[in-house]
Scaffold this motif. Sequence first.
Motif, mmCIF file in Angstrom:
data_model
loop_
_atom_site.group_PDB
_atom_site.id
_atom_site.type_symbol
_atom_site.label_atom_id
_atom_site.label_comp_id
_atom_site.label_asym_id
_atom_site.label_seq_id
_atom_site.Cartn_x
_atom_site.Cartn_y
_atom_site.Cartn_z
ATOM 1 N N MET A 1 65.197 68.337 117.956
ATOM 2 C CA MET A 1 64.537 69.353 117.142
ATOM 3 C C MET A 1 63.035 69.085 117.121
ATOM 4 O O MET A 1 62.606 67.951 116.988
ATOM 5 C CB MET A 1 65.068 69.316 115.713
ATOM 6 N N PRO A 2 62.259 70.174 117.226
ATOM 7 C CA PRO A 2 60.808 69.979 117.178
ATOM 8 C C PRO A 2 60.339 69.613 115.765
ATOM 9 O O PRO A 2 61.039 69.884 114.779
ATOM 10 C CB PRO A 2 60.259 71.339 117.602
ATOM 11 N N THR A 3 59.175 69.009 115.700
ATOM 12 C CA THR A 3 58.548 68.724 114.412
ATOM 13 C C THR A 3 57.158 69.325 114.426
ATOM 14 O O THR A 3 56.558 69.534 115.479
ATOM 15 C CB THR A 3 58.449 67.211 114.137
ATOM 16 N N ILE A 4 56.664 69.615 113.229
ATOM 17 C CA ILE A 4 55.284 70.054 113.085
ATOM 18 C C ILE A 4 54.636 69.236 111.979
ATOM 19 O O ILE A 4 55.318 68.760 111.071
ATOM 20 C CB ILE A 4 55.159 71.566 112.785
ATOM 21 N N HIS A 5 53.331 69.068 112.087
ATOM 22 C CA HIS A 5 52.570 68.380 111.055
ATOM 23 C C HIS A 5 52.104 69.476 110.090
ATOM 24 O O HIS A 5 51.192 70.239 110.396
ATOM 25 C CB HIS A 5 51.382 67.643 111.672
ATOM 26 N N LEU A 6 52.757 69.569 108.943
ATOM 27 C CA LEU A 6 52.534 70.650 107.993
ATOM 28 C C LEU A 6 52.109 70.097 106.645
ATOM 29 O O LEU A 6 52.853 69.327 106.027
ATOM 30 C CB LEU A 6 53.812 71.484 107.855
ATOM 31 N N ASN A 7 50.922 70.470 106.222
ATOM 32 C CA ASN A 7 50.407 70.066 104.910
ATOM 33 C C ASN A 7 50.507 68.563 104.686
ATOM 34 O O ASN A 7 50.912 68.093 103.626
ATOM 35 C CB ASN A 7 51.110 70.843 103.797
ATOM 36 N N GLY A 8 50.144 67.804 105.724
ATOM 37 C CA GLY A 8 50.077 66.355 105.603
ATOM 38 C C GLY A 8 51.371 65.610 105.865
ATOM 39 O O GLY A 8 51.409 64.390 105.725
ATOM 40 N N GLU A 10 54.981 65.217 108.497
ATOM 41 C CA GLU A 10 55.747 65.598 109.672
ATOM 42 C C GLU A 10 57.026 66.263 109.173
ATOM 43 O O GLU A 10 57.758 65.678 108.383
ATOM 44 C CB GLU A 10 56.079 64.378 110.538
ATOM 45 N N ARG A 11 57.263 67.484 109.626
ATOM 46 C CA ARG A 11 58.428 68.235 109.174
ATOM 47 C C ARG A 11 59.279 68.625 110.369
ATOM 48 O O ARG A 11 58.773 69.144 111.361
ATOM 49 C CB ARG A 11 57.988 69.508 108.437
ATOM 50 N N GLU A 12 60.567 68.373 110.274
ATOM 51 C CA GLU A 12 61.493 68.762 111.318
ATOM 52 C C GLU A 12 61.783 70.251 111.196
ATOM 53 O O GLU A 12 62.065 70.754 110.109
ATOM 54 C CB GLU A 12 62.782 67.962 111.188
ATOM 55 N N VAL A 13 61.725 70.949 112.320
ATOM 56 C CA VAL A 13 61.934 72.391 112.362
ATOM 57 C C VAL A 13 63.292 72.674 112.991
ATOM 58 O O VAL A 13 63.592 72.172 114.071
ATOM 59 C CB VAL A 13 60.812 73.069 113.188
ATOM 60 N N ASP A 18 60.097 78.851 120.066
ATOM 61 C CA ASP A 18 59.383 80.111 120.274
ATOM 62 C C ASP A 18 59.321 80.988 119.026
ATOM 63 O O ASP A 18 58.784 82.091 119.076
ATOM 64 C CB ASP A 18 60.034 80.909 121.406
ATOM 65 N N MET A 19 59.866 80.495 117.918
ATOM 66 C CA MET A 19 59.832 81.250 116.666
ATOM 67 C C MET A 19 58.389 81.325 116.161
ATOM 68 O O MET A 19 57.679 80.316 116.153
ATOM 69 C CB MET A 19 60.711 80.563 115.615
ATOM 70 N N PRO A 20 57.925 82.520 115.740
ATOM 71 C CA PRO A 20 56.588 82.595 115.150
ATOM 72 C C PRO A 20 56.471 81.645 113.957
ATOM 73 O O PRO A 20 57.371 81.568 113.116
ATOM 74 C CB PRO A 20 56.459 84.052 114.718
ATOM 75 N N LEU A 21 55.369 80.944 113.912
ATOM 76 C CA LEU A 21 55.163 79.941 112.877
ATOM 77 C C LEU A 21 55.187 80.546 111.475
ATOM 78 O O LEU A 21 55.611 79.895 110.522
ATOM 79 C CB LEU A 21 53.846 79.214 113.125
ATOM 80 N N LEU A 22 54.775 81.791 111.343
ATOM 81 C CA LEU A 22 54.790 82.438 110.033
ATOM 82 C C LEU A 22 56.195 82.418 109.437
ATOM 83 O O LEU A 22 56.374 82.118 108.255
ATOM 84 C CB LEU A 22 54.298 83.885 110.142
ATOM 85 N N THR A 61 53.520 80.116 117.770
ATOM 86 C CA THR A 61 54.885 79.632 117.631
ATOM 87 C C THR A 61 54.892 78.157 117.240
ATOM 88 O O THR A 61 53.855 77.494 117.240
ATOM 89 C CB THR A 61 55.646 79.785 118.959
ATOM 90 N N VAL A 62 56.064 77.665 116.954
ATOM 91 C CA VAL A 62 56.250 76.246 116.676
ATOM 92 C C VAL A 62 55.719 75.436 117.861
ATOM 93 O O VAL A 62 54.998 74.447 117.685
ATOM 94 C CB VAL A 62 57.741 75.935 116.410
ATOM 95 N N ALA A 63 56.039 75.860 119.063
ATOM 96 C CA ALA A 63 55.586 75.151 120.269
ATOM 97 C C ALA A 63 54.058 75.126 120.371
ATOM 98 O O ALA A 63 53.482 74.134 120.836
ATOM 99 C CB ALA A 63 56.183 75.794 121.514
ATOM 100 N N ASP A 64 53.397 76.185 119.913
ATOM 101 C CA ASP A 64 51.937 76.268 120.000
ATOM 102 C C ASP A 64 51.225 75.229 119.145
ATOM 103 O O ASP A 64 50.079 74.890 119.422
ATOM 104 C CB ASP A 64 51.439 77.654 119.565
#
Length: 161
Positions: A1-8, A10-13, A18-22, A61-64
């Motif tokens: 599963m991808p992760t993103i650095h969100l508001n300080g 690391e969050r698993e997505v 390809d899902m829009p980040l919004l 997207t999440v990938a972006d």
Amino acid sequence: MPTIHLNGQEREVTSHPDMPLLWVVREEFDLTGSKYGCGHGVCGGCVCEVDGAQVHLCKNTVADVQGKKVITIEGQEGPVAEAVFNAWLALDVAQCGMCQPAQIGSAIILLKQNANPTDEDIDEAMKHNLCRCATYHRIRKGIHYAAATLQRTGYQESSSN
């Protein structure tokens, strides 16, 4: 599963990369400050900070954003954010409020980069944020108010944001 650095953090997505980040921010993490307006990056309702720049979450997207720092309105903090939040309250900038999370977020990004913007700087930085109530003059006044507050407190752009 991808992760993103969100508001300080690391969050698993769980969504597809390809899902829009919004939609990930709003639906998966229940951070509803970013608004869906047009879905084409025109209205600015979903503008957030990604690595210090304004980014439309509906067009990315999440990938972006892999390896980048995403900050939504809920994650904005520090002296610049405090100055902008206080200016918005002191001057009663918002009217309906629909666009205000993105307006505030864009103002914070601007003031982190330019602590003493001119009207032209403000207009350029805010041009991607539409306000259906046309409170642009109040938004500009709020940014100038926040900038003056930062100057009084000795904030400098090179200090920690």
